[in-house]
Scaffold this motif. Structure first.
Motif, PDB file in Angstrom:
ATOM      1  N   ALA A  84      -6.036   6.768   6.057  1.00 24.33           N
ATOM      2  CA  ALA A  84      -5.985   5.354   6.425  1.00 24.33           C
ATOM      3  C   ALA A  84      -5.280   4.601   5.308  1.00 24.33           C
ATOM      4  N   PHE A  85      -4.637   3.492   5.672  1.00 26.59           N
ATOM      5  CA  PHE A  85      -4.016   2.666   4.640  1.00 26.59           C
ATOM      6  C   PHE A  85      -3.864   1.238   5.139  1.00 26.59           C
ATOM      7  N   CYS A  86      -3.614   0.344   4.197  1.00 25.07           N
ATOM      8  CA  CYS A  86      -3.277  -1.046   4.496  1.00 25.07           C
ATOM      9  C   CYS A  86      -1.921  -1.319   3.862  1.00 25.07           C
ATOM     10  N   SER A  87      -0.982  -1.810   4.641  1.00 26.53           N
ATOM     11  CA  SER A  87       0.378  -2.036   4.145  1.00 26.53           C
ATOM     12  C   SER A  87       0.696  -3.527   4.154  1.00 26.53           C
ATOM     13  N   THR A  88       1.003  -4.063   2.972  1.00 27.54           N
ATOM     14  CA  THR A  88       1.402  -5.466   2.848  1.00 27.54           C
ATOM     15  C   THR A  88       2.923  -5.529   2.753  1.00 27.54           C
ATOM     16  N   ILE A  89       3.546  -6.182   3.721  1.00 25.76           N
ATOM     17  CA  ILE A  89       5.000  -6.268   3.781  1.00 25.76           C
ATOM     18  C   ILE A  89       5.517  -7.485   3.024  1.00 25.76           C
ATOM     19  N   SER A  90       4.836  -8.613   3.230  1.00 25.65           N
ATOM     20  CA  SER A  90       5.294  -9.889   2.670  1.00 25.65           C
ATOM     21  C   SER A  90       4.117 -10.859   2.649  1.00 25.65           C
ATOM     22  N   PRO A  91       4.124 -11.828   1.715  1.00 22.55           N
ATOM     23  CA  PRO A  91       3.072 -12.855   1.739  1.00 22.55           C
ATOM     24  C   PRO A  91       3.075 -13.672   3.041  1.00 22.55           C
ATOM     25  N   LYS A  92       4.206 -13.651   3.752  1.00 19.88           N
ATOM     26  CA  LYS A  92       4.333 -14.461   4.973  1.00 19.88           C
ATOM     27  C   LYS A  92       3.815 -13.755   6.225  1.00 19.88           C
ATOM     28  N   VAL A  93       3.489 -12.470   6.104  1.00 16.61           N
ATOM     29  CA  VAL A  93       3.035 -11.691   7.268  1.00 16.61           C
ATOM     30  C   VAL A  93       1.708 -11.021   6.926  1.00 16.61           C
ATOM     31  N   ASP A  94       0.724 -11.131   7.814  1.00 14.95           N
ATOM     32  CA  ASP A  94      -0.550 -10.453   7.583  1.00 14.95           C
ATOM     33  C   ASP A  94      -0.336  -8.943   7.466  1.00 14.95           C
ATOM     34  N   PRO A  95      -1.136  -8.271   6.651  1.00 18.83           N
ATOM     35  CA  PRO A  95      -0.958  -6.824   6.450  1.00 18.83           C
ATOM     36  C   PRO A  95      -1.142  -6.022   7.742  1.00 18.83           C
ATOM     37  N   PHE A  96      -0.676  -4.784   7.711  1.00 23.27           N
ATOM     38  CA  PHE A  96      -0.869  -3.838   8.808  1.00 23.27           C
ATOM     39  C   PHE A  96      -1.817  -2.740   8.328  1.00 23.27           C
ATOM     40  N   VAL A  97      -2.738  -2.335   9.209  1.00 23.26           N
ATOM     41  CA  VAL A  97      -3.758  -1.351   8.839  1.00 23.26           C
ATOM     42  C   VAL A  97      -3.652  -0.127   9.752  1.00 23.26           C
ATOM     43  N   LEU A  98      -3.562   1.045   9.148  1.00 21.87           N
ATOM     44  CA  LEU A  98      -3.603   2.304   9.889  1.00 21.87           C
ATOM     45  C   LEU A  98      -4.976   2.938   9.712  1.00 21.87           C
ATOM     46  N   LEU A  99      -5.605   3.291  10.834  1.00 17.75           N
ATOM     47  CA  LEU A  99      -6.873   4.015  10.845  1.00 17.75           C
ATOM     48  C   LEU A  99      -6.710   5.241  11.735  1.00 17.75           C
ATOM     49  N   ASN A 100      -7.524   6.266  11.510  1.00 21.78           N
ATOM     50  CA  ASN A 100      -7.647   7.383  12.441  1.00 21.78           C
ATOM     51  C   ASN A 100      -9.101   7.381  12.915  1.00 21.78           C
ATOM     52  N   PHE A 101      -9.399   6.510  13.872  1.00 19.12           N
ATOM     53  CA  PHE A 101     -10.792   6.242  14.251  1.00 19.12           C
ATOM     54  C   PHE A 101     -11.299   7.282  15.241  1.00 19.12           C
ATOM     55  N   ASP A 102     -12.389   7.961  14.838  1.00 18.25           N
ATOM     56  CA  ASP A 102     -12.965   9.004  15.701  1.00 18.25           C
ATOM     57  C   ASP A 102     -14.443   8.747  16.000  1.00 18.25           C
ATOM     58  N   GLY A 103     -14.949   7.569  15.616  1.00 17.26           N
ATOM     59  CA  GLY A 103     -16.301   7.198  16.004  1.00 17.26           C
ATOM     60  C   GLY A 103     -17.412   7.652  15.090  1.00 17.26           C
ATOM     61  N   THR A 104     -17.076   8.199  13.902  1.00 14.21           N
ATOM     62  CA  THR A 104     -18.120   8.619  12.972  1.00 14.21           C
ATOM     63  C   THR A 104     -18.563   7.428  12.126  1.00 14.21           C
ATOM     64  N   LEU A 105     -19.739   7.570  11.505  1.00 10.71           N
ATOM     65  CA  LEU A 105     -20.216   6.509  10.610  1.00 10.71           C
ATOM     66  C   LEU A 105     -19.244   6.295   9.458  1.00 10.71           C
ATOM     67  N   ARG A 106     -18.631   7.395   9.013  1.00 11.40           N
ATOM     68  CA  ARG A 106     -17.670   7.282   7.918  1.00 11.40           C
ATOM     69  C   ARG A 106     -16.465   6.447   8.332  1.00 11.40           C
ATOM     70  N   ASP A 107     -16.114   6.529   9.620  1.00 12.22           N
ATOM     71  CA  ASP A 107     -14.984   5.732  10.102  1.00 12.22           C
ATOM     72  C   ASP A 107     -15.262   4.233  10.001  1.00 12.22           C
ATOM     73  N   ILE A 108     -16.547   3.855  10.121  1.00 14.57           N
ATOM     74  CA  ILE A 108     -16.896   2.436   9.994  1.00 14.57           C
ATOM     75  C   ILE A 108     -16.679   1.985   8.548  1.00 14.57           C
ATOM     76  N   SER A 109     -17.094   2.831   7.596  1.00 18.19           N
ATOM     77  CA  SER A 109     -16.873   2.505   6.178  1.00 18.19           C
ATOM     78  C   SER A 109     -15.383   2.425   5.857  1.00 18.19           C
ATOM     79  N   THR A 110     -14.616   3.366   6.440  1.00 21.52           N
ATOM     80  CA  THR A 110     -13.165   3.350   6.227  1.00 21.52           C
ATOM     81  C   THR A 110     -12.559   2.055   6.757  1.00 21.52           C
ATOM     82  N   MET A 111     -13.051   1.621   7.904  1.00 19.86           N
ATOM     83  CA  MET A 111     -12.583   0.362   8.480  1.00 19.86           C
ATOM     84  C   MET A 111     -12.856  -0.800   7.522  1.00 19.86           C
ATOM     85  N   ALA A 112     -14.086  -0.874   7.008  1.00 21.05           N
ATOM     86  CA  ALA A 112     -14.443  -1.935   6.060  1.00 21.05           C
ATOM     87  C   ALA A 112     -13.567  -1.854   4.813  1.00 21.05           C
ATOM     88  N   HIS A 113     -13.284  -0.623   4.364  1.00 19.05           N
ATOM     89  CA  HIS A 113     -12.469  -0.393   3.168  1.00 19.05           C
ATOM     90  C   HIS A 113     -11.056  -0.959   3.362  1.00 19.05           C
TER      91      HIS A 113
END
Length: 600
Positions: A364-393
């Motif tokens: 998973a990652f968060c990519s910041t392109i520019s201060p003028k555009v909100d970041p983009f977030v990549l997740l590989n969500f499979d429904g585990t509890l760990r995936d919820i923590s990754t989302m928060a991260h």
């Protein structure tokens, strides 16, 4: 929140960056950038020792405009590539944009080198004091790199060769490993379950399965696949280190390989030595936990295969994407409504790619392109509890970026160690909320999972860095070092890390081949240890001070990369150069272990 609950995993919408990259807009964007660069190059004659502060600031802003325009195009291409690393069309665009970026970097190099090497100290000081405060630390940092900067022709050659050299090698590593097919063989009693798993993230999620046989099969499948490909993957890594050593030690004259990362992070070598020293001396904290976990799991000694074994014996219920999003939004809203609003903005604008698919970049990652555009977030969500923590991260990263969006692009990004501050804090906000809501029995389980994560994000990452130090030192002294010798170093590293607290099998000696940060960004991993231990201290302050802490925390995040980390934190009463500071984090880990042990 009702609409949130119904949300499903999906793809992102990159139209804010480019609408039609293959045809007109992609090429038009490159043409526009070239025009801006040509105009910028015409300003070269104005670079005199007595240049006015106004003209100097205009050059900074013009270079930022070029960087921002390039970031839109490159950001689009790399995000599309993360969606599908097997795409030949996008792979070709990655190569094209990397070459183009290198060419632009070379054309702009004169301004960077003039400020670092040509400008005398008196005038550099005059200009640094004359620009807006937001640039001051940035310019001081730039000047600090002057002694490791080569002349213009040498810098250009390095930029050109990197595209078809080390960058191309890393691209091969990514395409190769993201395309692996894993032969999974699970021994369930007398029955053998065989299947081929094509998604690495799906396989790795099984190391936290509640079924012992699945954990063993997942690790064996992962490690055997990397071992089978160790010849090529190991050769790529050795050449990665040789490239690092040749450029940074032999040509630029850095004192040690890790000093390169430290200077890039604007952190002193002494601070990182203190961090790693404290991590190393506290390995026994986790030894104690692993022994206790073995008792809870009713085994004589924990095996490495079961390090992340959940304490629940039954299959854990999968969480839907909507449920996970609701949990995170509620936790953030409790802390500060603005945090929830920022994440809702990402959802509304479709800046999240969450669905599982073959050949998608792992993790998973968060990519910041520019201060003028909100970041983009990549997740590989499979429904585990760990995936919820990754989302928060990852949403924590996004919050960090948005809070610093009033800064120019050159100073919006925090340095690497501080980049993990908001992400880890986001996880802790979520975990504490969940801990308050569960029954006593479940609280013990959640505490164990939290300690598992403390190990994975503090001790494991510190020892990854310690391995890298050893690997770079060995190959720097002997370029004929082979893959087996590196694997032996890694095994010794694991033995020190775990002591006699668990049973370690030989197949883990190949685990290092699976760690992409070793290839992509040498010495990146200590940022996780740094970020987690820092956040533990900040979180303790939040617990002690209550809501009065929040303005201090927001000041830290809103600074982005405009302040030297040590100075920024010292202004808030935090001295990260002292081992005593880092020890406070381990004291909290000890407290969590004690709390878990008291629950019967």
């Amino acid at each position: 929140m009702l609409k949130t609950l119904k949300m499903k995993t999906g793809a992102w919408d990159l139209s804010e960056l480019l609408k039609d990259p293959i045809k007109n807009e992609f090429n038009k964007s490159l043409g526009d950038i070239n025009t801006k660069v040509t105009n910028f190059e015409e300003k070269k004659s104005s670079l005199e020792q007595n240049i006015s502060t106004t003209d100097f600031l205009k050059l900074i802003k013009d270079s930022e405009d070029i960087a921002e325009s390039l970031s839109y195009v490159a950001g689009y291409v790399h995000l599309k590539y993360a969606e599908d690393t097997s795409s030949n069309d996008i792979g070709a665009l990655v190569t094209k944009i990397n070459i183009f970026s290198s060419e632009i970097s070379n054309k702009l190099l004169f301004f960077d080198l003039w400020f670092k090497k040509v400008l005398d100290e008196e005038n550099a000081d005059r200009l640094t004091k004359g620009v807006p405060d937001v640039y001051k630390d940035y310019l001081l940092h730039e000047r600090s790199m002057s002694k490791y900067t080569l002349n213009e022709s040498e810098e250009k050659i390095i930029n050109i060769l990197d595209v078809t050299g080390i960058s191309a090698l890393i691209k091969i590593y990514d395409r190769m490993t993201n395309g692996f097919e894993f032969e999974y063989i699970e021994e369930r009693g007398t029955r053998k379950i065989r299947k081929t798993i094509t998604n690495k993230e799906k396989l790795v999620s099984l190391v936290r399965s509640s079924r012992s046989s699945e954990r063993v099969a997942a690790y064996k499948s992962l490690l055997s696949t990397y071992k089978k490909n160790s010849g090529v993957l190991g050769e790529i890594y050795i050449n990665r280190i040789l490239n690092w050593n040749n450029e940074y030690i032999l040509l630029r004259g850095f004192p040690t390989p890790i000093s390169v990362r430290n200077l890039s992070n604007n952190i002193s070598d002494e601070t990182i030595r203190a961090l790693l020293s404290v991590c190393r001396s506290n390995s026994k904290v986790f030894h104690q936990y692993f022994r206790e976990k073995a008792k809870i799991l009713k085994v004589k000694k924990l095996e490495r295969y079961h390090l992340y074994a959940p304490l629940k014996t039954q299959n854990q219920k999968k969480v839907t994407f909507g449920e996970a999003l609701k949990m995170v939004l509620e936790a953030f809203d409790d802390f500060h409504p603005e945090f929830k609003n920022i994440v809702q903005g990402l959802v509304t604008k479709k800046h999240i790619h969450s669905k599982l698919q073959d050949n998608k970049q792992g993790g998973a990652f968060c990519s910041t392109i520019s201060p003028k555009v909100d970041p983009f977030v990549l997740l590989n969500f499979d429904g585990t509890l760990r995936d919820i923590s990754t989302m928060a991260h990852e949403f924590g990263h996004a919050i960090h970026s948005v809070l610093a969006a009033d800064k120019p692009i050159s100073v919006q990004h925090p340095s690497l160690p501080l980049a993990e501050t908001a992400s880890v804090f986001g996880e802790m906000i979520l975990n504490d909320r969940l801990l308050d809501q569960v029954k006593k029995k479940d609280k013990k389980i959640m505490l164990a999972e939290q300690i598992d994560d403390f190990y994975a994000t503090i001790m494991r990452q510190a020892y990854f860095t310690i391995f890298e130090i050893s690997a770079h030192e060995m190959i720097g002294k002997n370029s004929a070092t082979n893959i087996d010798e590196l694997s032996d170093i890694y095994m010794d590293n694991l033995k020190e890390q775990f002591g006699n607290s668990l049973r370690l099998s030989d197949d883990f000696k190949y685990e290092w081949l699976y760690i992409p940060h070793f290839y992509h960004s040498p010495f990146y991993c200590y940022a996780y240890s740094f970020g987690n231990l820092l956040v533990m201290s900040l979180y303790q302050q939040f617990k002690n001070e209550g809501r009065g802490f929040i303005p201090k925390y927001i000041r830290i995040l809103s600074s982005g990369g405009s302040k030297k980390p040590e100075d920024l934190l010292l202004n808030e009463g935090i001295d990260i150069s002292k081992e005593e500071f880092w020890q406070k984090g381990f004291d909290l880990v000890n407290d969590k272990i004690s709390e878990m042990n008291k629950i019967k």
